[in-house]
Every structure is written in C-alpha cells, then in structure tokens.
Enzyme design. Structure first.
Site, mmCIF file in Angstrom:
data_model
loop_
_atom_site.group_PDB
_atom_site.id
_atom_site.type_symbol
_atom_site.label_atom_id
_atom_site.label_comp_id
_atom_site.label_asym_id
_atom_site.label_seq_id
_atom_site.Cartn_x
_atom_site.Cartn_y
_atom_site.Cartn_z
ATOM 1 C CE1 TYR A 109 14.873 -15.313 -18.634
ATOM 2 C CE2 TYR A 109 13.486 -13.518 -17.872
ATOM 3 C CZ TYR A 109 13.891 -14.361 -18.875
ATOM 4 O OH TYR A 109 13.326 -14.267 -20.118
ATOM 5 C CD GLU A 197 15.692 -15.842 -22.237
ATOM 6 O OE1 GLU A 197 14.538 -15.979 -21.800
ATOM 7 O OE2 GLU A 197 16.251 -16.672 -22.982
#
Length: 394
Positions: A109, A197
């Site tokens: 992530y 993101e």
C-alpha cells in the site's frame, strides 16, 4: 475533485510510474479490439466510478474470453454500482477499464496526502496492501508506516530507503521504490493533489513494482490553475444537486437530513448545522452562498435545496456584512415568490440594516418565520421540519 482510475493512471505514466496496460471501453463493441491490443488470454474488467470498494461489490472481475468480457461489461455499463462508500444509490458506470493480468508476488500500500495536523505532506506505506487496508489500519496500526516531508526539501532518498527496508524490499527493489516514491511526490506537488493512493502497489513475480490501482483527488481550490485536470471532472459521478451547484458557483454538499440550510460563509454554515443537530434536527445539506449573495444567487440556492425531496423546512442564516440585510431580505422574498417554496422557511438575519430587513420579511405576506438569534432559528427549523414531516405522512 476525484479522477477515474484510468485518468489517474494516465497521470502516473506521465511521471514514470509503471501501471498495467489497459484499454477504456464505453460499450461492448470494442471488446475484441481491446483484447487484441492487450494480448494474452485473461483480463481484468474494472468499473470506473468515484468510489472505493468496487472489488467487493462486483465491479472488478477477471475474464477468460472475449465473450465473457462482453458479458461482464454489459452487466456493468449503464447501471449503478453500489459500494459501501456510495450506498444506497450508487454511481453510474459509464466506462470500464480492461487491463492485462499480472503475476503478483506481493501487494503493498502507498499513498501521498496532506497531514493537516502536522502541516506536512505525508507518505504512507504498508506491507498489507489490498482491499482490507482499512481493517489493517484499525486492527494493526503498527503496520502503517509514515514519513513526513520537509516543506522545502521535499521527500528525501533516505526516507524512501527507510520505507523500502521496512516493507521488506531488497536489492534493486529499494532503488526502484525510491524512484517511484520521489516521482509520486513530484506528481502530488506539481498537480496540487490532496490525495494520491496506490492500492495495491504490487511486486510482480519478475521483481517489478507496478501500480495496480490508483485513486487521485485534486484540491478543488487549485483547479483554476490546473485547467487540464479540471476538464477531467465527471459530473455523472457527483450528486445531481452538487453538480448543479457547482455549475452556478455555489458550495453545496448533500447530506442525509431534512432541514435545508442556506448560509453565507463556511464557518457560519458549520455552526448552523451544529445548532440544528444540537436541537434534535438533521441538516439536509451544507450550502455556502458566499458573502456577495444576490437575489439571483438566493433563487438558485432555493431551487437546488428544494430539488431534494427529503427537505421539510429551510433555514436561511445570513450575516449582512458585505451585503446589507435589506438587500438580502429582498432577495429572499423574490426567490420565495419565484421558486414557489411550499415548505416552511425560517430566516435569521444579522448585521447592517438588520431591522429594515426583518421588517421587509414580516410585511412580505409570505410564510417566512423570522428569528432574532441562531439558536431560536435552529429551534424553529427543527420544529417546522417535524410538523411538516408529520403532516405529510400518508
């Protein structure tokens, strides 16, 4: 303002951040063309909406043939996709992104965002990438890594290496992540983003780092100097009322209550909604008409508020600083007459020529309830909404 995944990935590639090869489709006629361009025998079909949770909602699927691609695309296109982020109405799927499949060894992530408490840009990473990253943040926050960027020096290489080692990367993967992170930081700053993101950032079996999915949000206040990005806005993904407000220059956010709010000033609007909640009501919207509200602006605001069928009362809270209260009262009267407002309207005026403005409202002959204070205005609006709700029950 949010970008679609395919738009975000185009931006990533401009900054040398690897992504899977993909083709955008608006209908199933180009399914065979897409698969021929991508090659292979398996592809991923991704619904393009401005919401997370697509995978769990059936908006991301793997297909093994052109016929299966047509079937899945036909099921998604032209229909709303409901996820935990956009329930209950969902958002319409007007495009799907068809991508090549990759042999994934690990999912990571990565995000770049503004830490408002620290007043710094933060780079956040985790070795637990994928659909359940929110659960990871709640249950095992120690797995979330963070580096704060100096406002002058930006993201430094030693910070990138620290993240790479903490993520368990080794060898050339460390330098590859360093390059990717610095490019992501440059992308973030150069385009006035509020969020970048990448989830997941995958490590492929042949050792490459690839942005498998991406979400980008642009700071609305900077769109005037980012016209290329502003042109990417997809109004179909916005609440229709919010889209209408944006088109006429009003700051509007739809909420779930039944008391419409019309206020000049964001801070005053927040205080107004707080008072409504304090006295047992629920605001139907945030609406800031600005300090220079005119009769035309007020009329447009009324129309947008009333387009929400949940609204049972309207609270107008205006502080007449730049604009005199008598001018505001005249605008409210004209707007109520023009729009044909049938729900109770509570008005609280304060500021220059407030007495004249209140007298104009009282003598208008319209069903406008005037309140001398914000507290009393909130109480009147909550009571009016409750009475109207009871009266309208079948």
């Amino acid at each position: 303002m949010n970008l679609h995944e395919y738009q975000a990935k185009e931006l990533l590639r401009e900054y040398a951040i690897p992504t899977p090869r993909g083709v955008v489709m608006e209908n199933t006629l180009h399914a065979e063309v897409a698969t021929n361009e991508l090659g292979g025998s398996r592809w991923v079909v991704k619904a393009q909406i401005h919401a997370g949770g697509r995978g769990k909602a059936g908006g991301v699927r793997v297909v093994n043939s052109v016929d299966e691609l047509r079937q899945v695309a036909d099921e998604l296109l032209g229909r709303p996709l409901v996820t935990y982020q956009n329930a209950p109405q969902g958002q319409p799927v007007l495009r799907v992104l068809v991508e090549e499949t990759l042999a994934v060894a690990r999912e990571l992530y990565l995000s770049v965002l503004v830490d408002r408490e620290k007043e710094r840009i933060a780079v956040v990473a985790s070795s637990a990438g994928g659909m359940d990253i929110e659960d990871v943040a709640r249950s095992t926050p120690e797995r979330i890594l963070r580096e704060l960027c100096d406002p002058l020096l930006g993201l430094q290489e030693f910070q990138c290496r620290a993240l790479a080692f903490a993520l368990g990367l080794r060898g050339t993967q460390v330098s590859e992540l360093t390059r990717l992170l610095r490019n992501a930081y440059r992308l973030f700053v150069s385009n006035d983003l509020s969020l970048l993101e990448i989830n997941p950032l995958v490590l492929t079996e042949d050792g490459r780092l690839v942005a498998l999915d991406c979400k980008i949000s642009v700071d609305d206040n900077a769109l005037w100097r980012r016209p290329r990005l502003a042109d990417l806005r997809d109004a179909s993904q916005d609440d229709p009322k919010e889209a209408a407000a944006h088109a006429v220059g009003l700051n509007y956010i739809a909420l779930d209550g039944n008391i419409g709010c019309m206020v000049n000033g964001a801070g005053l609007a927040m205080a107004t909604m707080d008072l409504i909640k304090l006295h047992g009501g629920a605001p139907a919207n945030f609406l800031d008409v600005g300090g220079g509200a005119t009769a035309e602006t007020v009329a447009k605001a009324f129309k947008i508020i009333l387009s929400d069928p949940k609204v049972k009362a309207i609270l107008v809270n205006i502080f007449g600083g730049i604009m005199r209260c008598d001018v505001i009262a005249e605008g409210i009267i004209q707007a109520v007459k023009e729009v044909g407002v049938e729900v109770p309207v509570v008005v609280r005026l304060e500021g220059t020529n407030v007495d004249l403005g209140r007298n104009m409202l009282a003598q208008s002959g319209l069903k406008i309830l005037s309140a001398p204070s914000l507290t009393e205005a909130a109480q009147l609006a909550v009571a009016a909404a409750c009475n109207e709700h009871g009266r309208r029950k079948p």
